[in-house]
Design an enzyme around this catalytic site. Structure first.
Site, PDB file in Angstrom:
ATOM      1  N   LYS A  52       0.847  -1.206   0.000  1.00  0.00           N
ATOM      2  CA  LYS A  52       0.000   0.000   0.000  1.00  0.00           C
ATOM      3  C   LYS A  52       0.878   1.249   0.000  1.00  0.00           C
ATOM      4  O   LYS A  52       0.587   2.230  -0.701  1.00  0.00           O
ATOM      5  CB  LYS A  52      -0.932  -0.016   1.223  1.00  0.00           C
ATOM      6  CG  LYS A  52      -2.048  -1.043   1.092  1.00  0.00           C
ATOM      7  CD  LYS A  52      -2.814  -1.274   2.384  1.00  0.00           C
ATOM      8  CE  LYS A  52      -3.799  -2.438   2.191  1.00  0.00           C
ATOM      9  NZ  LYS A  52      -4.518  -2.832   3.401  1.00  0.00           N
ATOM     10  N   GLN A  96      -4.331  -1.726   9.520  1.00  0.00           N
ATOM     11  CA  GLN A  96      -4.300  -3.030   8.858  1.00  0.00           C
ATOM     12  C   GLN A  96      -4.956  -4.083   9.752  1.00  0.00           C
ATOM     13  O   GLN A  96      -4.589  -4.234  10.915  1.00  0.00           O
ATOM     14  CB  GLN A  96      -2.845  -3.413   8.545  1.00  0.00           C
ATOM     15  CG  GLN A  96      -2.695  -4.705   7.775  1.00  0.00           C
ATOM     16  CD  GLN A  96      -3.268  -4.634   6.355  1.00  0.00           C
ATOM     17  OE1 GLN A  96      -3.124  -3.631   5.663  1.00  0.00           O
ATOM     18  NE2 GLN A  96      -3.929  -5.693   5.938  1.00  0.00           N
ATOM     19  N   ASP A 119     -10.958   2.973   4.187  1.00  0.00           N
ATOM     20  CA  ASP A 119     -11.390   1.578   4.011  1.00  0.00           C
ATOM     21  C   ASP A 119     -12.917   1.482   3.918  1.00  0.00           C
ATOM     22  O   ASP A 119     -13.451   0.483   3.442  1.00  0.00           O
ATOM     23  CB  ASP A 119     -10.930   0.723   5.209  1.00  0.00           C
ATOM     24  CG  ASP A 119      -9.658  -0.064   4.919  1.00  0.00           C
ATOM     25  OD1 ASP A 119      -9.346  -0.284   3.727  1.00  0.00           O
ATOM     26  OD2 ASP A 119      -8.980  -0.462   5.887  1.00  0.00           O
TER      27      ASP A 119
END
Ligand code: NDP
Length: 297
Positions: A52, A96, A119
């Site tokens: 990422k 994460q 997200d």
């Protein structure tokens, strides 16, 4: 002929569009910033986070990374999130997953500023998605929606079956497919481990999205001729390779490709789209936070 849906190519188009948005933001004096937080020693999670960060660099997004010791308290993680929420140069905050067992995942998701929740997992953003007023669509299902659009797969009036009901893939995927409007209007069935007679649900499906996390779970005998099959699964199975494993999807590729009208490969299908849509959400977040109109791809 079965069409192979090329996720790498569609993701490259999205990344190019994102890079244009970065230029627009730069003209307005804004550098988009994405903060990743890793509270884990899991090598797979470390790899995901570093990918990422690399993706950000490629399109001109400023990547900020914070490691939190996997043994640290939940309070330490929350302090980190609060600090990132408060930074003007950070437009997206991503923790994460999974977090360690002693940390409540839901509390983590609620802690992230919904405006910075790239997200799309904060309950406020989940609610907005369900209500048809999405702020940030979760990256994997949004990527699937983009793939279907890129290959002119008609969702309007289609019968779609989503296999899996997780918060990050199955449920948001189904919610996108049932929304009124482009990329939606599908009659959508959500299947899970308690579904009886999955085969009968799949028998009429024009679109199948497989996200069960079971290697090669869906085979050609379960698919109707000409269906579009999207394989979200990424499963490590032991193999005689340098790494000792290989990645396989939830779909038995060869057998399904014999029957399907279109299919995504693993790797090279949904995976690259998930990564690209995170960049998309980050430039969208930066645009929103600085009141700059960006022409999202
Ligand atoms: P989860 O394990 O959270 O969810 C799996 C879902 O599949 C659950 O809802 C489960 O049902 C359902 N399921 C399990 N067994 C069956 C069965 N026999 N029949 C029907 N449904 C079943 O996984 P995720 O949603 O997080 O991920 C799914 C897959 O996608 C994984 O392989 C993951 O690695 C991959 N993935 C890929 C991404 C990408 O970018 N390509 C991104 C995210 C995930 P129940 O709820 O009843 O347990």
């Amino acid at each position: 002929m079965t069409e192979v849906i090329d996720g790498e190519a569609v993701a490259a188009d999205v990344r190019a569009g994102v890079a244009d948005c970065v230029d627009t933001l730069a003209d307005a004096g804004v550098t988009p910033g994405l903060a990743t937080v890793l509270m884990s020693d899991d090598p797979a999670s470390e790899t995901y986070v570093s990918m990422k960060q690399r993706d950000c660099e490629e399109v001109g997004i400023e990547g900020i990374h914070v490691d939190v010791d996997a043994d640290a308290s939940a309070a330490t993680l929350f302090e980190t999130i609060d600090e990132l929420n408060g930074r003007d140069d950070v437009h997206g905050v991503l923790v994460q997953l999974p977090v360690p067992a002693h940390v409540d995942r839901r509390e983590v998701l609620r802690r992230i500023d919904p405006e910075k929740d790239v997200d799309g997992f904060h309950p406020e953003n989940v609610g907005r998605l369900v209500a048809g007023d999405a702020r940030y669509k979760p990256c994997t299902p949004h990527g699937v929606q983009k793939l279907l659009a890129a290959y002119d797969v008609e969702t309007d009036g289609a019968d779609a079956v989503v296999i899996g009901r997780s918060d990050i893939v199955g449920k948001p995927m189904a919610n996108l497919l049932v929304q009124k409007g482009p990329g939606g209007n599908a009659t959508t069935t959500v299947c899970h481990s308690h579904t009886s007679d999955l085969e009968s649900k799949l028998a009429d499906a024009d679109i199948v999205v497989a996200a069960a996390g079971i290697p090669e779970f869906v085979d050609g005998s379960m698919i109707t001729s000409g269906a579009t099959v999207i394989d979200v699964g990424i499963n490590r199975v032991d193999a005689d390779t340098d790494r000792g494993y290989e990645l396989v999807g939830d779909v038995a590729y060869d057998s399904v490709a014999d029957v399907a009208g279109a299919i995504t490969p693993v790797p090279g299908g949904v995976g690259p789209m998930t990564r690209a849509m995170l960049l998309y959400n980050t430039v969208k977040a930066a645009g929103r936070q600085h009141d700059v109109d960006v022409d999202l791809p």
